[in-house]
Write an enzyme that holds these catalytic residues in place. Structure first.
Site, mmCIF file in Angstrom:
data_model
loop_
_atom_site.group_PDB
_atom_site.id
_atom_site.type_symbol
_atom_site.label_atom_id
_atom_site.label_comp_id
_atom_site.label_asym_id
_atom_site.label_seq_id
_atom_site.Cartn_x
_atom_site.Cartn_y
_atom_site.Cartn_z
ATOM 1 N N SER A 22 0.937 -1.207 -0.099
ATOM 2 C CA SER A 22 -0.047 0.216 0.079
ATOM 3 C C SER A 22 0.921 1.214 -0.023
ATOM 4 O O SER A 22 0.348 2.255 0.130
ATOM 5 C CB SER A 22 -0.934 0.144 1.262
ATOM 6 O OG SER A 22 -0.087 -0.192 2.312
ATOM 7 N N ASN A 109 -2.041 -3.017 13.310
ATOM 8 C CA ASN A 109 -3.253 -2.530 13.169
ATOM 9 C C ASN A 109 -3.604 -1.457 14.001
ATOM 10 O O ASN A 109 -4.540 -0.767 13.296
ATOM 11 C CB ASN A 109 -4.188 -3.986 13.720
ATOM 12 C CG ASN A 109 -3.471 -4.976 12.635
ATOM 13 O OD1 ASN A 109 -3.056 -4.881 11.616
ATOM 14 N ND2 ASN A 109 -4.146 -6.360 13.192
ATOM 15 N N THR A 154 -40.811 26.827 -7.960
ATOM 16 C CA THR A 154 -41.146 25.533 -7.398
ATOM 17 C C THR A 154 -41.652 24.693 -8.510
ATOM 18 O O THR A 154 -42.209 25.111 -9.456
ATOM 19 C CB THR A 154 -42.295 25.283 -6.263
ATOM 20 O OG1 THR A 154 -43.512 25.722 -6.921
ATOM 21 C CG2 THR A 154 -42.118 26.134 -5.212
ATOM 22 N N SER A 276 -15.028 27.035 -26.675
ATOM 23 C CA SER A 276 -15.023 25.665 -27.476
ATOM 24 C C SER A 276 -14.243 25.628 -28.581
ATOM 25 O O SER A 276 -13.785 26.884 -28.998
ATOM 26 C CB SER A 276 -16.691 25.730 -27.951
ATOM 27 O OG SER A 276 -16.518 24.927 -29.032
ATOM 28 N N LYS A 282 -18.990 30.230 -28.005
ATOM 29 C CA LYS A 282 -19.283 29.735 -26.580
ATOM 30 C C LYS A 282 -18.320 30.176 -25.359
ATOM 31 O O LYS A 282 -17.220 30.427 -25.648
ATOM 32 C CB LYS A 282 -19.010 28.381 -26.838
ATOM 33 C CG LYS A 282 -19.960 27.427 -27.619
ATOM 34 C CD LYS A 282 -21.456 27.537 -27.138
ATOM 35 C CE LYS A 282 -21.792 26.744 -26.001
ATOM 36 N NZ LYS A 282 -21.696 25.255 -26.228
ATOM 37 N N GLU A 289 -19.765 22.499 -14.099
ATOM 38 C CA GLU A 289 -20.290 21.193 -14.567
ATOM 39 C C GLU A 289 -19.114 20.060 -14.089
ATOM 40 O O GLU A 289 -19.738 19.159 -13.831
ATOM 41 C CB GLU A 289 -20.070 21.425 -15.921
ATOM 42 C CG GLU A 289 -21.252 22.021 -16.783
ATOM 43 C CD GLU A 289 -21.006 22.171 -18.263
ATOM 44 O OE1 GLU A 289 -20.979 21.136 -18.934
ATOM 45 O OE2 GLU A 289 -21.080 23.336 -18.758
ATOM 46 N N GLN A 321 -7.443 -2.157 4.086
ATOM 47 C CA GLN A 321 -6.607 -1.490 3.727
ATOM 48 C C GLN A 321 -7.033 -0.729 2.420
ATOM 49 O O GLN A 321 -6.598 0.303 1.959
ATOM 50 C CB GLN A 321 -5.511 -2.223 2.909
ATOM 51 C CG GLN A 321 -4.224 -1.482 2.510
ATOM 52 C CD GLN A 321 -2.860 -2.463 2.392
ATOM 53 O OE1 GLN A 321 -2.392 -2.818 2.916
ATOM 54 N NE2 GLN A 321 -2.601 -2.754 0.881
#
Ligand code: ARG
Length: 460
Positions: A22, A109, A154, A276, A282, A289, A321
């Site tokens: 690890s 541990n 709403t 873009s 654009k 996003e 782990q």
């Protein structure tokens, strides 16, 4: 030979070795590992479990290891599996046989449980700082636009009038809850697991409380089996971060809509927009996003760990782990999202005229027209029906309520008087909503003051 190689006569298979190592991810906890080891060694010395001189030698050696890791002088290796054995190997290489006394009365541990808790505690504070920066940005926008009338929705249908300030303060409530949720998580996990050993504690006379004090834990864990197998705090953190990301994603979703030509409520600063490669016109809200998109991976991190833990018998299992990469990923993701979100909100331009224009259509003052009739003595249900008829009439004839002549209004209800036009003005509609937590300017100012105090107290 492995640190645990005593009973083995064969080397670990190369692929198996890399598979179970690890170090390539848990090396980010080197500082927590060394800090924990220093406190452990000092306690062993105080308790006479090792000599004071050995404890001092170990602590000085660990300090050197820490410095050399930070200078990039030491190379981690998967032959030493994880951060714990890498550090111990560095130490012994540096100070010789005394280094081999460090692991007395300890297991990896309880060591890894300690490192994770130290790391998570530190990162909770860093994330909370990021939340406060985001709250600051929302508060500044609220302060800048306390009277900017806009429609509240709403069902994504224009509903009733509020202000942009009120809207920003609604978002801030979400983040305020996220902040306190993280405080709750921190408070609950603030326990030292060291001393639990592999699972059944140890025969040495440890002084766990002094180690807890030295490492800044409020309490010590209450059961050795649980201490090494508990990852609730990671799951709680991931839950809190998932909720936080859900909030960021909702805000970003609205910002993305508001940037569109259909709304044009806000405009992102160019430093937080992208273009873009094909469409020259654009200007895209990519940052918002991406924050919305990255919410998915944080949910994934939560689901991943819940699934890892769901069938584990007590106590430690190597499955655990697998807690780390998800927790690290969620923390990294949330931090960068907050780091982008705060200045993106702070620098956006709010188009007050478009907010007001949107509020002027969609009959968002219809409730106020009904309330006007109630003030003239009508029961609310009758008032509601009368205004409903007016809305239908307006829709058919392309008119707004406030554009109808008094004679037409009176045909539906004779209770309408000349003062209805004042009652239907957007500013009146907003400022009559003086209820605590409402959009009237005084109420928005009170909300701002409350938020300002929250941020101040949290930073103190
Ligand atoms: N690298 C391990 C983990 O992250 C440390 C604990 C290993 N203990 C063990 N008995 N294999 O969980």
């Amino acid at each position: 030979m492995k640190l645990w190689g005593g009973r083995f006569t064969k080397e670990t298979d190369k692929v198996a070795n890399d598979f179970q190592a690890s170090i390539h991810f848990d090396q980010r906890m080197y500082k927590e590992d060394i800090t924990g080891s220093m406190a452990h060694a000092a306690m062993l010395g105080r308790q006479g479990i090792i000599t004071k001189e050995d404890a001092d030698t170990i602590i000085a050696g660990l300090a050197e290891v820490l410095a050399e890791i930070e200078e990039g002088k030491l190379e981690f290796t998967s032959d030493n599996e994880d951060i714990h054995m890498n550090v111990e190997t560095f130490l012994t290489a540096k100070i010789g046989a005394t280094g081999k006394r460090l692991h007395t009365a300890r297991s990896r541990n309880d060591q890894v449980a300690l490192d994770m808790r130290l790391y998570v505690k530190k990162e909770i504070c860093a994330i909370q700082d990021g939340i406060l920066d985001a709250l600051d940005a929302l508060m500044e926008q609220a302060k800048a636009h306390p009277r900017a009338v806009m429609p509240a929705y709403t069902h994504l249908q224009r509903a009733q009038p509020v202000t942009f300030g009120h809207y920003m303060l609604a978002w801030s409530e979400m983040l305020r809850r996220d902040f306190t949720r993280l405080s709750d998580c921190y408070e609950r996990m603030d326990e030292l697991p060291l001393g639990a050993g592999a699972c059944a504690s140890t025969t040495y006379p440890l002084d766990r409380r002094s180690v807890a004090d030295e490492l800044g834990f409020a309490r010590i864990t209450g059961n050795s089996l649980d201490a090494v197998s508990d990852r609730d705090y990671c799951i709680e953190l991931l839950s809190a971060l998932s909720i936080l990301m859900m909030h960021l994603s909702r805000m970003c979703e609205e910002l993305i809509m508001w940037c569109s030509w259909e709304f044009r409520f806000v405009e992102m600063d160019e430093s937080y927009s992208t273009g873009s490669s094909i469409m020259p016109q654009k200007k895209n809200p990519d940052m918002a996003e991406l924050i919305r998109g990255k919410t998915g991976r944080v949910y994934g991190d939560l689901m991943g760990l819940l699934t890892v833990m769901k069938s584990l018998p007590l106590a430690y299992n190597k499955d655990m782990q697998e807690d780390k990469e998800g927790v690290y990923d969620a923390i990294d993701t949330v931090k960068i999202c907050l780091e982008v979100f705060a200045p993106m909100v702070a620098t956006m331009t709010v188009r007050e005229e478009n907010l007001r224009a949107a509020a002027g259509h969609g009959f968002i003052n219809a409730t106020d027209a009904a309330d006007y009739l109630v003030r003239q003595g009508l029961p609310f249900r009758d008032a509601y029906t009368a205004v409903g008829k007016l809305v239908a009439y307006c829709s058919q004839n392309g008119k707004l309520l406030e554009e109808l002549p008094l004679s037409t209004l009176r045909e539906i209800s004779p209770a309408f008087g000349e003062d209805v036009y004042e009652a239907l003005s957007l500013d009146t509609c907003v400022n009559d909503r003086r209820v605590e937590g409402g959009p009237a300017e005084a109420s928005v100012m009170a909300q701002i003051a409350r938020l300002e105090k929250f941020i101040e107290d949290a930073r103190a």
